[in-house]
Enzyme design. Structure first.
Site: not given
Ligand code: DGL
Length: 266
Positions: A11, A43-44, A74-76, A186-187
């Protein structure tokens, strides 16, 4: 590839520990190597090319450690990088978007589905695309909810500030009368109590972490990659930086006791 090998999970930071939590609940015998790129989180808010570059580095590191499968928590990253990762690396790479999309389509009665995610995930269009693959009649209302990431990292997961942010982000989804909201970051599972109290009672919240854990289990069983033992698999925690509030933050996302942490360079 050996079924006794570890599952690699990565992540942008510590948020992906929500996915580890869901994986450990369903697959307690699997050994998990988790890599959080805490030096470069978030990352988002970044462009797709940068996210892909970072994702290549994280995956390379896990591959060097001999993992049997990589789960992109990580979704991003799951929104912009899996195709490239699958070209570059010769092992299964599973993301969180498709499982979340499938769970949302299954849960929706009206076909009106809301998605909350980071700005990069929303800009990629990955959720509407994945949902359209599952159902041609689905209508998606997607909303970037960027403030929820720093709020979760600060531990502001209840009270007026997160509630107002959540209410604001849910506005377009509520106006579109969605009956499902995908927590596409994730958050966001940390805000479940507030989200539940801010949506109508019949709106279902779909946690992409839980949906992913179910699909990872099915995948491992299908491929004969499931760990054969019954002993607890254990968790290795790797990070690229140890932030001052590391322990507090990691515990918030993972729940329970933390293993030792190792700092790595990518
Ligand atoms: N892990 C990122 C997501 O799930 C959220 C945190 C980020 O922006 O890196 O998109």
């Amino acid at each position: 590839m050996s079924h006794t090998g570890a599952l690699g999970v990565f992540d942008s930071g510590l948020g992906g520990l929500t996915v580890v939590r869901a994986l450990r609940a369903l697959l307690p015998s699997e050994r998990i190597v988790y890599l959080g790129d805490t030096a470069r989180v978030p990352y988002g808010t970044k462009g797709a090319a940068t996210v892909v570059k970072y994702a290549l580095g994280c995956t390379r590191h896990l591959v060097r450690r001999g993992v049997k499968t990589v789960v992109v928590a990580c979704n991003t990253v799951s929104a912009v990088a899996p195709d490239r990762l699958r070209v570059e690396f010769d092992l299964p790479i599973l993301g969180v978007i498709e499982p979340g999309a499938r769970a949302a389509v299954r849960a929706s009665r009206t076909g009106r589905i809301g998605v909350l995610a980071t700005a990069a995930t929303i800009a990629s269009g990955a959720y509407p695309r994945a949902i359209a693959q599952e159902s041609t009649r689905a209508e998606v209302t997607a909303m970037a909810a960027p403030l929820l990431v720093p709020l979760a990292e600060e531990g502001w997961i209840d009270g007026d500030v997160p509630r107002l942010a959540v209410r604001r982000y849910l506005g377009p989804l509520t106006r579109a009368a969605v009956d499902v909201v995908v927590l596409g970051c994730t958050h966001y599972p940390l805000f479940r109590p507030i989200l539940e109290s801010e949506v109508a009672r019949d709106v279902v919240l779909v946690d992409s972490a839980e949906a992913t854990a179910h699909e990872v289990r099915e995948f491992l069983i299908e491929r004969g990659l499931e760990h054969p033992g019954t002993a607890l698999g254990g968790l290795e925690l790797l990070v690229t930086d140890v932030p001052r509030t590391f322990e507090e933050m990691a515990r918030r996302f993972l729940g329970g006791e933390l293993p030792d942490v190792e700092q790595v360079d990518l």
